[in-house]
Design a protein around this motif. Structure first.
Motif, PDB file in Angstrom:
ATOM      1  N   GLU A  90       0.929  -0.828   0.012  1.00  0.00           N
ATOM      2  CA  GLU A  90      -0.107   0.043   0.318  1.00  0.00           C
ATOM      3  C   GLU A  90       0.417   1.347  -0.467  1.00  0.00           C
ATOM      4  O   GLU A  90       1.910   1.666   0.359  1.00  0.00           O
ATOM      5  N   ASN A  91       0.316   2.325  -0.571  1.00  0.00           N
ATOM      6  CA  ASN A  91       1.267   3.788  -0.927  1.00  0.00           C
ATOM      7  C   ASN A  91       2.416   3.266  -0.942  1.00  0.00           C
ATOM      8  O   ASN A  91       3.018   4.202  -0.726  1.00  0.00           O
ATOM      9  N   GLU A  92       3.078   2.693  -2.157  1.00  0.00           N
ATOM     10  CA  GLU A  92       4.482   2.453  -3.031  1.00  0.00           C
ATOM     11  C   GLU A  92       4.381   2.655  -3.878  1.00  0.00           C
ATOM     12  O   GLU A  92       3.668   2.643  -4.666  1.00  0.00           O
ATOM     13  N   ILE A  93       5.701   2.493  -4.348  1.00  0.00           N
ATOM     14  CA  ILE A  93       5.999   2.915  -6.176  1.00  0.00           C
ATOM     15  C   ILE A  93       7.071   1.912  -6.261  1.00  0.00           C
ATOM     16  O   ILE A  93       8.235   1.967  -5.164  1.00  0.00           O
ATOM     17  N   ILE A  94       6.866   0.952  -6.848  1.00  0.00           N
ATOM     18  CA  ILE A  94       8.283   0.006  -7.204  1.00  0.00           C
ATOM     19  C   ILE A  94       8.645   0.003  -8.725  1.00  0.00           C
ATOM     20  O   ILE A  94       7.289  -0.002  -9.121  1.00  0.00           O
ATOM     21  N   GLU A  95       9.680  -0.467  -8.592  1.00  0.00           N
ATOM     22  CA  GLU A  95      10.654  -0.536 -10.183  1.00  0.00           C
ATOM     23  C   GLU A  95      10.546  -2.058 -10.222  1.00  0.00           C
ATOM     24  O   GLU A  95      10.819  -2.645  -9.331  1.00  0.00           O
ATOM     25  N   TYR A  96       9.824  -2.138 -12.105  1.00  0.00           N
ATOM     26  CA  TYR A  96      10.244  -4.361 -12.323  1.00  0.00           C
ATOM     27  C   TYR A  96      11.141  -3.859 -13.540  1.00  0.00           C
ATOM     28  O   TYR A  96      10.388  -3.248 -14.794  1.00  0.00           O
ATOM     29  N   THR A  97      11.719  -4.656 -13.763  1.00  0.00           N
ATOM     30  CA  THR A  97      12.552  -4.616 -14.688  1.00  0.00           C
ATOM     31  C   THR A  97      12.539  -5.998 -15.199  1.00  0.00           C
ATOM     32  O   THR A  97      11.676  -7.206 -14.849  1.00  0.00           O
ATOM     33  N   PRO A  98      13.353  -6.633 -16.162  1.00  0.00           N
ATOM     34  CA  PRO A  98      13.017  -7.720 -17.050  1.00  0.00           C
ATOM     35  C   PRO A  98      12.986  -9.143 -15.797  1.00  0.00           C
ATOM     36  O   PRO A  98      12.883  -9.644 -16.499  1.00  0.00           O
ATOM     37  N   GLU A  99      14.259  -8.653 -15.303  1.00  0.00           N
ATOM     38  CA  GLU A  99      14.943  -9.792 -14.261  1.00  0.00           C
ATOM     39  C   GLU A  99      13.849  -9.722 -13.209  1.00  0.00           C
ATOM     40  O   GLU A  99      13.947 -12.004 -13.541  1.00  0.00           O
ATOM     41  N   PHE A 100      12.574  -9.637 -13.097  1.00  0.00           N
ATOM     42  CA  PHE A 100      11.594 -10.175 -12.027  1.00  0.00           C
ATOM     43  C   PHE A 100      11.251 -10.977 -12.563  1.00  0.00           C
ATOM     44  O   PHE A 100      11.078 -12.052 -12.047  1.00  0.00           O
ATOM     45  N   HIS A 101      10.274 -11.575 -13.460  1.00  0.00           N
ATOM     46  CA  HIS A 101       9.156 -11.538 -13.844  1.00  0.00           C
ATOM     47  C   HIS A 101       8.683 -11.430 -15.606  1.00  0.00           C
ATOM     48  O   HIS A 101       9.161 -10.045 -16.188  1.00  0.00           O
ATOM     49  N   ARG A 102       7.785 -12.221 -16.383  1.00  0.00           N
ATOM     50  CA  ARG A 102       7.494 -11.992 -17.126  1.00  0.00           C
ATOM     51  C   ARG A 102       6.436 -10.418 -16.919  1.00  0.00           C
ATOM     52  O   ARG A 102       6.437  -9.593 -18.229  1.00  0.00           O
ATOM     53  N   THR A 103       6.224 -10.180 -16.288  1.00  0.00           N
ATOM     54  CA  THR A 103       4.715  -9.199 -16.075  1.00  0.00           C
ATOM     55  C   THR A 103       4.996  -9.030 -13.967  1.00  0.00           C
ATOM     56  O   THR A 103       6.049  -9.389 -13.727  1.00  0.00           O
ATOM     57  N   THR A 104       4.334  -7.916 -14.111  1.00  0.00           N
ATOM     58  CA  THR A 104       4.124  -7.171 -12.536  1.00  0.00           C
ATOM     59  C   THR A 104       4.142  -8.076 -11.311  1.00  0.00           C
ATOM     60  O   THR A 104       4.195  -7.738 -10.267  1.00  0.00           O
ATOM     61  N   LEU A 105       3.114  -8.656 -11.720  1.00  0.00           N
ATOM     62  CA  LEU A 105       2.693  -9.909 -10.502  1.00  0.00           C
ATOM     63  C   LEU A 105       1.752  -8.799  -9.350  1.00  0.00           C
ATOM     64  O   LEU A 105       1.263  -8.903  -9.073  1.00  0.00           O
ATOM     65  N   THR A 106       1.176  -7.343 -10.430  1.00  0.00           N
ATOM     66  CA  THR A 106       0.195  -6.032  -9.246  1.00  0.00           C
ATOM     67  C   THR A 106      -1.155  -6.333 -10.219  1.00  0.00           C
ATOM     68  O   THR A 106      -1.525  -7.184 -10.372  1.00  0.00           O
ATOM     69  N   ASP A 107      -1.775  -6.446  -8.837  1.00  0.00           N
ATOM     70  CA  ASP A 107      -3.760  -6.008  -8.385  1.00  0.00           C
ATOM     71  C   ASP A 107      -3.795  -5.005  -9.654  1.00  0.00           C
ATOM     72  O   ASP A 107      -3.095  -4.281 -10.430  1.00  0.00           O
ATOM     73  N   LYS A 108      -5.285  -5.189  -9.483  1.00  0.00           N
ATOM     74  CA  LYS A 108      -5.694  -3.490 -10.992  1.00  0.00           C
ATOM     75  C   LYS A 108      -5.509  -2.226  -9.675  1.00  0.00           C
ATOM     76  O   LYS A 108      -6.292  -1.377 -10.471  1.00  0.00           O
ATOM     77  N   ASN A 109      -5.670  -2.298  -8.572  1.00  0.00           N
ATOM     78  CA  ASN A 109      -5.659  -1.431  -8.022  1.00  0.00           C
ATOM     79  C   ASN A 109      -4.619  -0.019  -7.723  1.00  0.00           C
ATOM     80  O   ASN A 109      -3.811   0.441  -6.889  1.00  0.00           O
ATOM     81  N   GLY A 110      -3.741   0.782  -8.741  1.00  0.00           N
ATOM     82  CA  GLY A 110      -3.260   1.123  -9.046  1.00  0.00           C
ATOM     83  C   GLY A 110      -2.689   1.774 -10.326  1.00  0.00           C
ATOM     84  O   GLY A 110      -3.671   1.019 -11.703  1.00  0.00           O
ATOM     85  N   VAL A 111      -1.652   2.196 -10.795  1.00  0.00           N
ATOM     86  CA  VAL A 111      -1.867   2.618 -12.170  1.00  0.00           C
ATOM     87  C   VAL A 111       0.367   1.570 -12.503  1.00  0.00           C
ATOM     88  O   VAL A 111       0.600   1.868 -11.932  1.00  0.00           O
ATOM     89  N   GLU A 112       0.455   1.395 -13.456  1.00  0.00           N
ATOM     90  CA  GLU A 112       1.427   1.451 -13.761  1.00  0.00           C
ATOM     91  C   GLU A 112       1.685   2.281 -14.994  1.00  0.00           C
ATOM     92  O   GLU A 112       1.533   2.112 -16.634  1.00  0.00           O
TER      93      GLU A 112
END
Length: 377
Positions: free
Chosen positions: A168-190
């Motif tokens: 909650e209330n975070e900004i996270i960076e996702y790079t290609p090393e993480f996974h094919r996708t961000t694995l996040t839910d719909k309650n945010g912006v990307e």
């Protein structure tokens, strides 16, 4: 009185180690050119320590760090990581998230592989920096205080983390090393970034595909609102690495791989256990557990150590005061503690040579430090 007794007990053990742990060169056997191995028992009959050691000449071998499944999340046994990379030897690496979620294996400290940082630091904890050169491998021990800063237009901000579960209330960076996708839910912006430009803004729809030549900035809660105010399609996005601690110096620009631990054990030839600075706990320091550690010796060689524990009559494990005293006796100039407990594993010549403490046997871990023969020109 109880505190005084505990103090005396710890220091009596340290004295015992110093007078009884003298390790002669004859205890180490040459396994390969540049690789020496020793297996020893110390302590008492009632409270024995079983210890496996690898002493490495870094002009004859090289070190690399590898993550389970070669991604930022996931679990794999140390022996499997080593075998998959055809390594001569290995020990388990840093601390990690151990649960049944899809995020299991996420490093909880800094992790950098092949000059790509895939996990952030926590509390400026101690880290091992590995710099592989043509003729030798150099190692450094420093508290890691670097963090990414992102600039969109004229606005700058620090993300909450990199390549981990968004909370909650975070900004996270996702790079290609993480996974094919961000694995996040719909309650945010990307914010999808490619070639340093915002390619797309996905609001209210998570789990976006991470571009191979870019990254995603993912935010929710109040951080979502702040990010939406500055994000525009086509805007330039810049990433910087900043030293927020002012402690990480010469090692970072040289390092190819970095793996974090907690805490520092020895600095400049003296015991200096920085558990308070690194936000560890007194109980973690003073309780005996299986332990994995690494050290740079005064003669320039590199030491890998696996202490078995939690096995009455076989090996009780060490507390960190005992471990530091033991490493100092072996000639450590600098040393740090890695993940231990059921994770403690040493692999050598195709097999696990210590006795992991989990009843199921060797534990699956996040990452491992691998040893390879140095290629001759």
């Amino acid at each position: 009185m109880k505190k005084l007794s505990a103090f005396i007990r710890v220091h009596l053990w340290a004295i015992f180690l110093f007078v009884s742990v003298s390790v002669s060169a004859q205890e180490f056997k040459i396994i390969r050119d540049g690789v020496e191995y020793a297996e020893m028992t110390r302590g008492t009959k009632e409270e024995p320590f079983r210890i496996n050691l690898l002493k490495l000449d870094l002009t004859k071998v090289r070190l690399d760090v590898a993550h389970a499944m070669d991604a930022a999340i996931g679990l794999e046994k140390t022996s499997s990581i080593a075998a998959r990379h055809d390594a001569l030897a290995a020990i388990n690496g840093g601390f990690f998230r151990l649960d049944r979620s899809i995020f299991a294996g996420d490093a909880t400290g800094v992790l950098m592989i092949n000059r790509t940082r895939i996990s952030d630091t926590y509390a400026n904890r101690i880290a091992l920096f590995i710099a592989n050169n043509a003729s030798r491998t150099d190692v450094f021990f420093e508290h890691f205080g670097l963090q990414d800063m992102i600039r969109i237009g004229k606005e700058e901000f620090y993300p909450s983390g990199i390549n981990r579960e968004r909370k909650e209330n975070e900004i996270i960076e996702y790079t290609p090393e993480f996974h094919r996708t961000t694995l996040t839910d719909k309650n945010g912006v990307e914010i999808i970034v490619e070639n340093n430009r915002i390619k797309a803004i996905s609001d209210g729809a998570g789990n976006n595909v991470i571009p191979q030549r870019g990254f995603i900035i993912s935010a929710n809660g109040k951080k979502r609102e702040a990010l939406l105010k500055i994000a525009r399609i086509g805007r330039k996005v810049e990433r910087f690495t900043t030293d927020i601690s002012k402690e990480t110096s010469k090692a970072f620009p040289l390092a190819e791989d970095i793996v974090g631990g907690v805490p520092q054990l020895i600095k400049n030839g003296k015991i200096e256990i920085t558990w308070q600075q690194e936000k560890s706990s007194k109980a973690f320091v003073e309780t005996r557990h299986p332990r994995t550690a690494v050290a740079k010796l005064k003669d320039g060689k590199f030491l890998m150590v696996a202490v078995d524990g939690r096995q009455a009559g076989y090996s009780v494990g060490m507390n960190l005061n005992e471990l530091a005293a033991f490493l100092l006796e072996l000639g450590a100039q600098d040393a740090m503690n890695l993940d231990g407990g059921g994770s403690t594993t040493m692999f050598l010549d195709g097999k696990v040579v210590n006795k992991p403490s989990d009843k199921e046997g060797e534990r699956s871990v996040s990452d491992a430090i691998l040893v390879f023969p140095r290629k001759r020109n």
